[in-house]
Motif scaffolding. Structure first.
Motif, PDB file in Angstrom:
ATOM      1  N   GLY A 108      -1.449   8.295   6.945  1.00 53.66           N
ATOM      2  CA  GLY A 108      -1.740   8.125   5.531  1.00 53.66           C
ATOM      3  C   GLY A 108      -0.626   7.430   4.772  1.00 53.66           C
ATOM      4  O   GLY A 108      -0.590   7.469   3.536  1.00 53.66           O
ATOM      5  N   GLU A 109       0.281   6.752   5.493  1.00 46.80           N
ATOM      6  CA  GLU A 109       1.400   6.062   4.864  1.00 46.80           C
ATOM      7  C   GLU A 109       1.092   4.574   4.707  1.00 46.80           C
ATOM      8  O   GLU A 109       0.436   3.971   5.562  1.00 46.80           O
ATOM      9  CB  GLU A 109       2.668   6.231   5.703  1.00 46.80           C
ATOM     10  CG  GLU A 109       3.115   7.671   5.851  1.00 46.80           C
ATOM     11  CD  GLU A 109       4.311   7.804   6.781  1.00 46.80           C
ATOM     12  OE1 GLU A 109       4.775   6.765   7.312  1.00 46.80           O
ATOM     13  OE2 GLU A 109       4.774   8.942   6.990  1.00 46.80           O
ATOM     14  N   VAL A 110       1.580   3.999   3.623  1.00 50.09           N
ATOM     15  CA  VAL A 110       1.433   2.558   3.396  1.00 50.09           C
ATOM     16  C   VAL A 110       2.744   1.895   3.812  1.00 50.09           C
ATOM     17  O   VAL A 110       3.760   2.020   3.114  1.00 50.09           O
ATOM     18  CB  VAL A 110       1.106   2.249   1.924  1.00 50.09           C
ATOM     19  CG1 VAL A 110       1.037   0.745   1.713  1.00 50.09           C
ATOM     20  CG2 VAL A 110      -0.208   2.908   1.527  1.00 50.09           C
ATOM     21  N   ASP A 111       2.739   1.230   4.956  1.00 47.49           N
ATOM     22  CA  ASP A 111       3.948   0.615   5.506  1.00 47.49           C
ATOM     23  C   ASP A 111       3.717  -0.888   5.678  1.00 47.49           C
ATOM     24  O   ASP A 111       3.181  -1.340   6.692  1.00 47.49           O
ATOM     25  CB  ASP A 111       4.300   1.269   6.842  1.00 47.49           C
ATOM     26  CG  ASP A 111       5.610   0.744   7.416  1.00 47.49           C
ATOM     27  OD1 ASP A 111       6.199  -0.176   6.811  1.00 47.49           O
ATOM     28  OD2 ASP A 111       6.045   1.251   8.471  1.00 47.49           O
ATOM     29  N   ASP A 112       4.127  -1.641   4.676  1.00 47.63           N
ATOM     30  CA  ASP A 112       4.015  -3.097   4.753  1.00 47.63           C
ATOM     31  C   ASP A 112       5.387  -3.741   4.945  1.00 47.63           C
ATOM     32  O   ASP A 112       5.610  -4.900   4.584  1.00 47.63           O
ATOM     33  CB  ASP A 112       3.337  -3.657   3.504  1.00 47.63           C
ATOM     34  CG  ASP A 112       4.081  -3.310   2.225  1.00 47.63           C
ATOM     35  OD1 ASP A 112       5.060  -2.543   2.303  1.00 47.63           O
ATOM     36  OD2 ASP A 112       3.685  -3.803   1.149  1.00 47.63           O
TER      37      ASP A 112
END
Length: 666
Positions: free
Chosen positions: A482-486
Motif C-alpha cells: 500500500g506504499e507509493v514508491d516512485d
C-alpha cells in the motif's frame, strides 16, 4: 500409329508445373480454412461454470505457466431467460511460493481485447495475474461491425459530412443486424463486464483481489469498486478516464498544446523551428495543404491522426508519437507536407481495423449525454485540431443515436465515492486522459486514494515502456504494502526530435517503393512485349522462368501503380481493399503470364483465347488468394493465386490445342 497428344500433351515440364500449381493451390486453401479457435458454450453448461486446464502464456520475459479455460455467463443478467455466452480466462501463476492477492487486469479500449498482456511477467513474482476476456470482443459472441469497417475504409475524409453520415448509419445498420441475429445488445455493457470479472473471482476461489486497469479499462475498475467494494483490496488505475470522458475536450487539448509550446520554447532545436509551437500548428491547421505532389492529403485524417499520435511521447510508440507529429507539423509550416500525406495514408489503412466497432460503441455510449451536450453547444470546430478526433469517432455527434445505450448505464454516469485503496497514475502530456480530470473529479471521491503524475510522459505505452524498473517498483510496492514508491523515476525531458524515422521519411519511402515497383513492372512488361514483337516469342527456358516470376513482380507493381493513380483520382479509395488488389494484381499478373506464353506462330484465335484465359484465370486466382489470409500478407497470396491460376488456364489451353492436333507418324 499413336496420337501426337499422347506423346506431347503431358510432358515432364508440364506435369511438374501442374504438380507445383496443385500444391500451391492446396497451401492457399489451407490458409483460407477457419482456425476453429472460436469459443463456444459447452453443452450442458450453466452460468458461473469455469473449466481450466494447464497452458502457457507468452510475456516479454518468455512463456509462463498458466491455466486457460472458459467462463460461462449470461448474455444479459437483466433477463432471467437470457442466453449464455462463453468468455476466455487465463490465470498466470505466481512464480513465488506464497503469493499475495491476485491481480485482475482491465485493458484499455473501448473495442480492444483484454487477452494480451506481455508485461504480466513484471507482476508474477508475488501475484497470480488473471485475464478475463471482454464480452463482445473476446467471447463466443463478438460485436463485429463490417458495415462500420467498410464505411471507414471508403471515407474520403474522416471528418467530411458524407463520411460521418455514412459512418453513423453503419453503426445503426450493424445494431439492427446483430439484434436480428438474436444478440441482446443491452447485455454488452461495462457493468456486466464487471459482473463477468466478479463471476471469475468467485469461480477461482479468491476472497479478495487487486485491480490493475488502464485507459478505458479504468472506467470498468471504477464500476467494480462501486458494485463490489468488498471484493477488492487495492486498485491501480493508469491513465484514468473518469465518467464523461470517452471524448476529448478541445479546450483541454488546446491547453496541452500550449503546454508543449512552452516546453518547445525551452528546447533549442524546437525553438529554432518556431517561435510558438501552438500558434504555428493553429496557422497550419487553418490552411492545411490538400496535396503532396499529386497525392491527396485527407485533412480530417491528419487532424484526427495527430490527436491520436500525441498520446505517447516515447520511442516505443514511434513513428506515431508526439515528436514525429510535431516534426510533421513544423515541416508543413516550412512548405513540406510529406508527413501529412504519411499520416493521411497510415490512418486510412490502420484505423478501419483498429477496433471491434460494435463493442467500441456499446461501451462508448455510456457518455452519450455528455457528447450530446458538447455538440449542442457547437462542437468547438475552431480548436487547433478542429475537434477532429471527436468528429471522427462520434460521427459529429450522430453516433449517440446510432447505437442503443444499455439501461445498465443509468447509475454509472457520474463519479461515486469509494473507500477502496486506489492509486491513480497519469502523465503530464497525456492527450488521451489528461491527469487533471482524475485530480479534480475522481480523487476527491476516494478517501483512500493517492495520485502520481509523471512529468512529460503520455498515455499507457509510455508508462509501460519508460523506465520499466521504476513502474514495476511503483506497482509492486502499492499492491504488496500500500506504499507509493516512485523513487526510481527520473524526470524525462520533453523530446521534439523525430529520430531516424520521421513521417516525412516514411512518406518518401512509401512513395519511392510504390513508384519503383510500378516502374519495374512496366519495364518488365514492356521488355517482354518488345521481345515478342521482334522475335515472335520468348525462348523456351526464359518463357518457363518468366511464367512463374514475372506475374509476381508485375502483379505487385500493378497494385503499386493502382494505389498511386487510384488514390490521387479517388481519395475515398481504400488502398488495402479487395477490389483494388484483385483487379490490379489480376490484370497485371494475367498480362505478364500471357506475355511469357504468347507465340506469334499460334493462330490469332489461339492467342486471343490465351489472353482471355490468362486474364480470367488470374482474376479468379487473385480473388481466391486475397481471401486466404488477412492483412498485408493478403497481397502476397493474391499475387500467388493470380500466378498459378493464370498459368493453369494457359496450360489447359495448350493441352486442348495439342490434343486436337492431327495425328503424326511415329
Amino acid at each position: 500409329m499413336v496420337h501426337r497428344s499422347q506423346l506431347q500433351v503431358f510432358t515432364r515440364t508440364r506435369v511438374a508445373a501442374l504438380v507445383a500449381i496443385g500444391l500451391t493451390a492446396l497451401a492457399l486453401g489451407y490458409l483460407a480454412l477457419p482456425d476453429g479457435s472460436g469459443l463456444t458454450v459447452p453443452d450442458g453448461a450453466r452460468a458461473g461454470d469455469l473449466a481450466l486446464e494447464p497452458c502457457s502464456f507468452d510475456t516479454e520475459a518468455g512463456s509462463l505457466d498458466a491455466e486457460c479455460g472458459t467462463l460461462v455467463v449470461p448474455e444479459n443478467r437483466r433477463d432471467p431467460g437470457s442466453d449464455l455466452i462463453a468468455l476466455p480466462v487465463v490465470r498466470i501463476r505466481a512464480t513465488s511460493g506464497d503469493p499475495a492477492e491476485p491481480i485482475f487486469r482491465f485493458a484499455g479500449g473501448p473495442g480492444g481485447t483484454n487477452m494480451s498482456f506481455p508485461e504480466a511477467s513484471r507482476l508474477t513474482d508475488g501475484h497470480d495475474v488473471v485475464l478475463v476476456g471482454y464480452r463482445g470482443v473476446d467471447g463466443s459472441t463478438v460485436l463485429d461491425c463490417p458495415e462500420v469497417e467498410s464505411a471507414v475504409q471508403r471515407s474520403a475524409d474522416f471528418t467530411g459530412e458524407e463520411s460521418m453520415r455514412r459512418y453513423a448509419k453503419a453503426f445503426a445498420d450493424c445494431a439492427r443486424r446483430l439484434t436480428g441475429e438474436g444478440v441482446d445488445l443491452d447485455g454488452y455493457s461495462l457493468p456486466q463486464r464487471v459482473d463477468d470479472f466478479e463471476a471469475a473471482r468467485q469461480a477461482l476461489g479468491y476472497q479478495r483481489i487487486h485491480l490493475l486497469s488502464q485507459s478505458a479499462g479504468t472506467r470498468a475498475a471504477m464500476i467494480y469498486a462501486w458494485r463490489y467494494p468488498e471484493s477488492i483490496h487495492r486498485s491501480v488505475m493508469i491513465a484514468v478516464n473518469p465518467p464523461g470522458h470517452f471524448w476529448w475536450d478541445p479546450a483541454v487539448t488546446d491547453d496541452q498544446l500550449g503546454h508543449y509550446a512552452a516546453l518547445c520554447a525551452r528546447d533549442d532545436g524546437c525553438a529554432a523551428r518556431t517561435d510558438d509551437l501552438a500558434a504555428t500548428m493553429a496557422a497550419v491547421s487553418a490552411d492545411l495543404p490538400d496535396r503532396w505532389m499529386f497525392l491527396p492529403i485527407k485533412k480530417g485524417n491528419v487532424r484526427a491522426g495527430t490527436q491520436f499520435g500525441l498520446y505517447h511521447t516515447t520511442e516505443a510508440a514511434a513513428p506515431l508519437n508526439a515528436p514525429t507529429m510535431f516534426d510533421a507539423w513544423l515541416a508543413a509550416a516550412s512548405g513540406d507536407p510529406s508527413g501529412f500525406w504519411a499520416i493521411s495514408m497510415l490512418t486510412s489503412v490502420v484505423f478501419p481495423g483498429t477496433f471491434v466497432w460494435g463493442e467500441f460503441a456499446a461501451s462508448g455510449v455510456i457518455d452519450a449525454e455528455v457528447v450530446d451536450g458538447h455538440y449542442a453547444t457547437g462542437g468547438a470546430a475552431d480548436s487547433i485540431l478542429a475537434n477532429a478526433a471527436n468528429e471522427f469517432l462520434w460521427a459529429g455527434g450522430r453516433l449517440t443515436d446510432g447505437w442503443p445505450a444499455s439501461p445498465d448505464y443509468v447509475d454509472y454516469q457520474q463519479v461515486r465515492p469509494s473507500k477502496v485503496e486506489t492509486l491513480l497514475v497519469g502523465g503530464t502530456v497525456d492527450f488521451s486522459t489528461p491527469p487533471q480530470f482524475a485530480t479534480d473529479e475522481l480523487l476527491p471521491a476516494l478517501p483512500n486514494g493517492r495520485q502520481v503524475i509523471l512529468a512529460e510522459l503520455g498515455h499507457t505505452v509510455d508508462f509501460w515502456s519508460y523506465q520499466p524498473d521504476a513502474s514495476t517498483q511503483l506497482l509492486s510496492a502499492y499492491f504488496q504494502r500500500g506504499e507509493v514508491d516512485d523513487s526510481r523515476y527520473e524526470t524525462r525531458p520533453a523530446e521534439f526530435e523525430a529520430g531516424t524515422v520521421s513521417l516525412s521519411t516514411i512518406a518518401w519511402v512509401l512513395f519511392g517503393t510504390l513508384a519503383c515497383l510500378a516502374l519495374v513492372a512496366l519495364t518488365l512488361l514492356g521488355g517482354m512485349a518488345l521481345r515478342v514483337h521482334r522475335r515472335g516469342r520468348l525462348g523456351s527456358r526464359a518463357s518457363a522462368w518468366l511464367r512463374g516470376l514475372a506475374p509476381m513482380v508485375v502483379g505487385i507493381g500493378g497494385w503499386s501503380l493502382a494505389v498511386l493513380v487510384g488514390s490521387s483520382l479517388c481519395p475515398g479509395l481504400f488502398v488495402g481493399g479487395q477490389w483494388l488488389a484483385v483487379v490490379s494484381i489480376g490484370i497485371a499478373a494475367g498480362l505478364a503470364t500471357f506475355g511469357a506464353w504468347v507465340d506469334r506462330d499460334r493462330t490469332r484465335r489461339t492467342r486471343s483465347a490465351g489472353l482471355a484465359a490468362a486474364l480470367a484465370g488470374s482474376l479468379l486466382g487473385a480473388w481466391l488468394g486475397f481471401h486466404a489470409v488477412a492483412g498485408l500478407a493478403a497481397l502476397v497470396t493474391t499475387v500467388v493465386g493470380a500466378t498459378i491460376t493464370a498459368n493453369l488456364a494457359l496450360i489447359l489451353i495448350d493441352i486442348r490445342r495439342e490434343s486436337q492436333s492431327p495425328a503424326v507418324p511415329r
